[in-house]
Motif scaffolding. Structure first.
Motif, PDB file in Angstrom:
ATOM      1  N   PHE A   2      46.369 -13.067  52.250  1.00 13.31           N
ATOM      2  CA  PHE A   2      45.995 -13.628  53.558  1.00 13.31           C
ATOM      3  C   PHE A   2      44.713 -12.908  53.959  1.00 13.31           C
ATOM      4  O   PHE A   2      44.778 -11.773  54.452  1.00 13.31           O
ATOM      5  N   PRO A   8      60.657  -2.219  52.457  1.00  9.35           N
ATOM      6  CA  PRO A   8      60.439  -1.854  53.859  1.00  9.35           C
ATOM      7  C   PRO A   8      59.773  -2.985  54.635  1.00  9.35           C
ATOM      8  O   PRO A   8      59.345  -3.985  54.046  1.00  9.35           O
ATOM      9  N   ASN A   9      59.686  -2.828  55.947  1.00  9.59           N
ATOM     10  CA  ASN A   9      59.035  -3.846  56.778  1.00  9.59           C
ATOM     11  C   ASN A   9      57.616  -4.102  56.294  1.00  9.59           C
ATOM     12  O   ASN A   9      56.889  -3.179  55.957  1.00  9.59           O
ATOM     13  N   GLY A  10      57.259  -5.381  56.256  1.00 12.15           N
ATOM     14  CA  GLY A  10      55.889  -5.742  55.893  1.00 12.15           C
ATOM     15  C   GLY A  10      55.600  -5.639  54.410  1.00 12.15           C
ATOM     16  O   GLY A  10      54.439  -5.693  53.992  1.00 12.15           O
ATOM     17  N   SER A  11      56.649  -5.503  53.576  1.00 14.94           N
ATOM     18  CA  SER A  11      56.406  -5.305  52.146  1.00 14.94           C
ATOM     19  C   SER A  11      56.176  -6.615  51.397  1.00 14.94           C
ATOM     20  O   SER A  11      55.839  -6.598  50.218  1.00 14.94           O
ATOM     21  N   GLY A  12      56.402  -7.748  52.063  1.00 15.29           N
ATOM     22  CA  GLY A  12      56.117  -9.033  51.420  1.00 15.29           C
ATOM     23  C   GLY A  12      57.348  -9.860  51.083  1.00 15.29           C
ATOM     24  O   GLY A  12      57.243 -10.875  50.390  1.00 15.29           O
ATOM     25  N   LYS A  13      58.512  -9.454  51.594  1.00 18.39           N
ATOM     26  CA  LYS A  13      59.749 -10.174  51.255  1.00 18.39           C
ATOM     27  C   LYS A  13      59.718 -11.617  51.770  1.00 18.39           C
ATOM     28  O   LYS A  13      59.948 -12.566  51.027  1.00 18.39           O
ATOM     29  N   THR A  14      59.439 -11.756  53.073  1.00 15.13           N
ATOM     30  CA  THR A  14      59.465 -13.100  53.667  1.00 15.13           C
ATOM     31  C   THR A  14      58.410 -13.992  53.018  1.00 15.13           C
ATOM     32  O   THR A  14      58.673 -15.165  52.724  1.00 15.13           O
ATOM     33  N   THR A  15      57.233 -13.438  52.772  1.00 17.59           N
ATOM     34  CA  THR A  15      56.174 -14.234  52.129  1.00 17.59           C
ATOM     35  C   THR A  15      56.640 -14.724  50.759  1.00 17.59           C
ATOM     36  O   THR A  15      56.426 -15.889  50.399  1.00 17.59           O
ATOM     37  N   ALA A  36      49.472  -9.679  50.514  1.00  9.31           N
ATOM     38  CA  ALA A  36      50.868  -9.584  50.951  1.00  9.31           C
ATOM     39  C   ALA A  36      51.809  -9.450  49.768  1.00  9.31           C
ATOM     40  O   ALA A  36      52.830  -8.767  49.843  1.00  9.31           O
ATOM     41  N   VAL A  78      44.416  -9.143  53.467  1.00 16.40           N
ATOM     42  CA  VAL A  78      45.750  -8.578  53.186  1.00 16.40           C
ATOM     43  C   VAL A  78      46.342  -9.197  51.922  1.00 16.40           C
ATOM     44  O   VAL A  78      46.511 -10.406  51.827  1.00 16.40           O
ATOM     45  N   GLU A  81      67.359 -11.718  55.370  1.00 16.10           N
ATOM     46  CA  GLU A  81      68.046 -10.803  56.285  1.00 16.10           C
ATOM     47  C   GLU A  81      69.206 -11.466  57.028  1.00 16.10           C
ATOM     48  O   GLU A  81      69.248 -11.453  58.263  1.00 16.10           O
TER      49      GLU A  81
HETATM   50  N1  ATP Z   1      50.570 -15.991  57.830  1.00 18.52           N
HETATM   51  C1  ATP Z   1      50.101 -14.774  57.661  1.00 18.52           C
HETATM   52  N2  ATP Z   1      48.811 -14.474  57.923  1.00 18.52           N
HETATM   53  C2  ATP Z   1      48.333 -13.224  57.743  1.00 18.52           C
HETATM   54  N3  ATP Z   1      49.063 -12.188  57.282  1.00 18.52           N
HETATM   55  C3  ATP Z   1      50.359 -12.421  57.004  1.00 18.52           C
HETATM   56  C4  ATP Z   1      50.951 -13.706  57.177  1.00 18.52           C
HETATM   57  N4  ATP Z   1      52.255 -13.633  56.800  1.00 18.52           N
HETATM   58  C5  ATP Z   1      52.471 -12.351  56.425  1.00 18.52           C
HETATM   59  N5  ATP Z   1      51.335 -11.623  56.538  1.00 18.52           N
HETATM   60  C6  ATP Z   1      51.184 -10.194  56.192  1.00 18.52           C
HETATM   61  O1  ATP Z   1      51.667 -10.006  54.881  1.00 18.52           O
HETATM   62  C7  ATP Z   1      52.374  -8.772  54.776  1.00 18.52           C
HETATM   63  C8  ATP Z   1      53.790  -9.025  54.279  1.00 18.52           C
HETATM   64  O2  ATP Z   1      54.546  -9.650  55.327  1.00 18.52           O
HETATM   65  P1  ATP Z   1      56.028 -10.203  55.131  1.00 18.52           P
HETATM   66  O3  ATP Z   1      56.448 -10.829  56.429  1.00 18.52           O
HETATM   67  O4  ATP Z   1      56.090 -11.025  53.916  1.00 18.52           O
HETATM   68  O5  ATP Z   1      56.849  -8.858  54.882  1.00 18.52           O
HETATM   69  P2  ATP Z   1      58.408  -8.578  55.015  1.00 18.52           P
HETATM   70  O6  ATP Z   1      58.734  -7.648  53.887  1.00 18.52           O
HETATM   71  O7  ATP Z   1      59.157  -9.843  55.090  1.00 18.52           O
HETATM   72  O8  ATP Z   1      58.491  -7.798  56.375  1.00 18.52           O
HETATM   73  P3  ATP Z   1      59.701  -7.731  57.471  1.00 18.52           P
HETATM   74  O9  ATP Z   1      60.824  -7.001  56.814  1.00 18.52           O
HETATM   75  O10 ATP Z   1      59.060  -6.943  58.568  1.00 18.52           O
HETATM   76  O11 ATP Z   1      60.011  -9.144  57.836  1.00 18.52           O
HETATM   77  C9  ATP Z   1      52.296  -8.104  56.129  1.00 18.52           C
HETATM   78  O12 ATP Z   1      51.183  -7.220  56.106  1.00 18.52           O
HETATM   79  C10 ATP Z   1      52.033  -9.271  57.059  1.00 18.52           C
HETATM   80  O13 ATP Z   1      51.335  -8.853  58.196  1.00 18.52           O
END
Ligand code: ATP
Length: 313
Positions: free
Chosen positions: A27, A51-58, A32, A30, A169
């Motif tokens: 992104f 951990p939070n923000g590690s890229g799981k949801t993406t 991700a 970033v 989650e």
């Molecule tokens: N649409 C987007 N535009 C820009 N950056 C994004 C977008 N979606 C996710 N990110 C960034 O990508 C990285 C991974 O985010 P993601 O939500 O996949 O992590 P996560 O492991 O699911 O976190 P959490 O446990 O907090 O939900 C983060 O730095 C987030 O800010």
């Protein structure tokens, strides 16, 4: 672009697997997700930890065709999600719990969702029972707790009787009983030969729920294997109470076991060996052993060590 049918059994259509190959997502500045590869096998629960923000949801969103990968690909049941003809009957997903119209009952919500994917109304009562919401079927969702909303979202995911579940989650908002229920539900679902990919930051819970773990940090894979492999690599210790700890320590060291701590009066904590080996060496050295137990390092601790280790590279 047309996907050609794969002859590789791992990626073959109808495999019931999720296959992630070299998946990446950027992104802007970033990154991700970076070059991520793993497989979710039918018959097991795969825990997706980070951990939070590690890229799981993406990653989950790329698997479900909601985010276009920058590199690599994700196959669901052998094809990209977008190529599934009846996605709701192949994969059930709960990404984030969407608010249900507060005046709508759980049953009405499910009926609408069932109609959208061409599932008969009779399935609605089945999924309400499966998720333990039968008694609340005619209550307005506005009065539901977060945990009940989680169950309702899971009920929606189950409507098409899918062979694959992808959950982001799902334990959030569940009380301890709800978490125990979810654990047995996912294990039974997998035991019936279906696939589960479940993300979580609750590491100890995943240790109990999942057979396989994929751990990511800052978008990259840090571990992919079984819970037992993770434990073996980031080890448990054997606690041994011996009549002569010094002699036992010497015997262990002579056999190449040097990870030895004296933790208590007469108790040694021994790393890098299992209880059988420690017991055999004690016997050979003529040292009486009064008790042994395995200190299983919590997954949480192992996970932190794993990330700390990677940071030093
Ligand atoms: N649409 C987007 N535009 C820009 N950056 C994004 C977008 N979606 C996710 N990110 C960034 O990508 C990285 C991974 O985010 P993601 O939500 O996949 O992590 P996560 O492991 O699911 O976190 P959490 O446990 O907090 O939900 C983060 O730095 C987030 O800010």
């Amino acid at each position: 672009m047309q996907e050609t049918a794969s002859t590789d059994p791992a990626t073959a259509a109808g495999s019931g697997r999720i296959v992630v190959e070299g998946l990446g997502k950027r992104f802007g500045p970033v990154e991700a997700v970076h070059d991520l590869s793993f497989t979710v096998e039918p018959g097991s629960v795969t825990g997706f930890l980070g951990p939070n923000g590690s890229g799981k949801t993406t990653t989950l969103r790329m698997i479900l065709g909601l985010v276009v990968p920058s590199t690599g690909r994700a196959l669901v049941d052998g094809v990209p999600f977008s190529a599934l003809t009846s996605p709701g009957r192949v994969v059930g997903a709960v990404l984030e719990v969407q608010g249900v119209h507060p005046r709508r009952t759980a049953r009405a919500h499910l009926r609408a969702a069932a109609a959208a994917i061409g599932v008969p109304d009779s399935r609605v009562d089945e999924v309400l029972t499966l998720v333990g919401l039968a008694a609340a079927a005619d209550r307005s969702a506005g009065g539901f707790s977060l945990g009940m909303n989680q169950r309702l979202a899971l009920a929606v995911a189950l409507l098409g009787d899918p062979r694959i579940l992808v959950l982001d989650e799902p334990g959030n908002g569940l009380d301890p009983d709800g978490i125990a229920w979810l654990r047995s539900f996912l294990q039974a679902f997998a035991a019936s030969g279906r696939s589960v990919l479940v993300s979580s930051h609750q590491l100890a819970e995943m240790e109990l729920t999942a057979q396989r773990l994929v751990v990511i940090d800052r978008g990259a894979c840090r571990f992919d294997g079984t819970v037992a492999e993770l434990r073996a690599g980031h080890g448990s210790r054997v606690l041994v109470r011996a009549a002569d700890p010094a002699r036992l320590a010497e015997a262990l060291a002579t056999d190449g076991i040097t990870e030895i701590d004296r933790v208590d009066d007469g108790v040694l904590a021994v790393g890098g060996a299992d209880a059988v080996r420690v017991g055999d060496l004690a016997l050979a050295a003529g040292v009486a052993v009064y008790g042994m137990s395995e200190e299983r390092a919590g997954l949480e601790q192992m996970f932190l060590r794993l990330l700390a280790g990677e940071e030093q590279r």
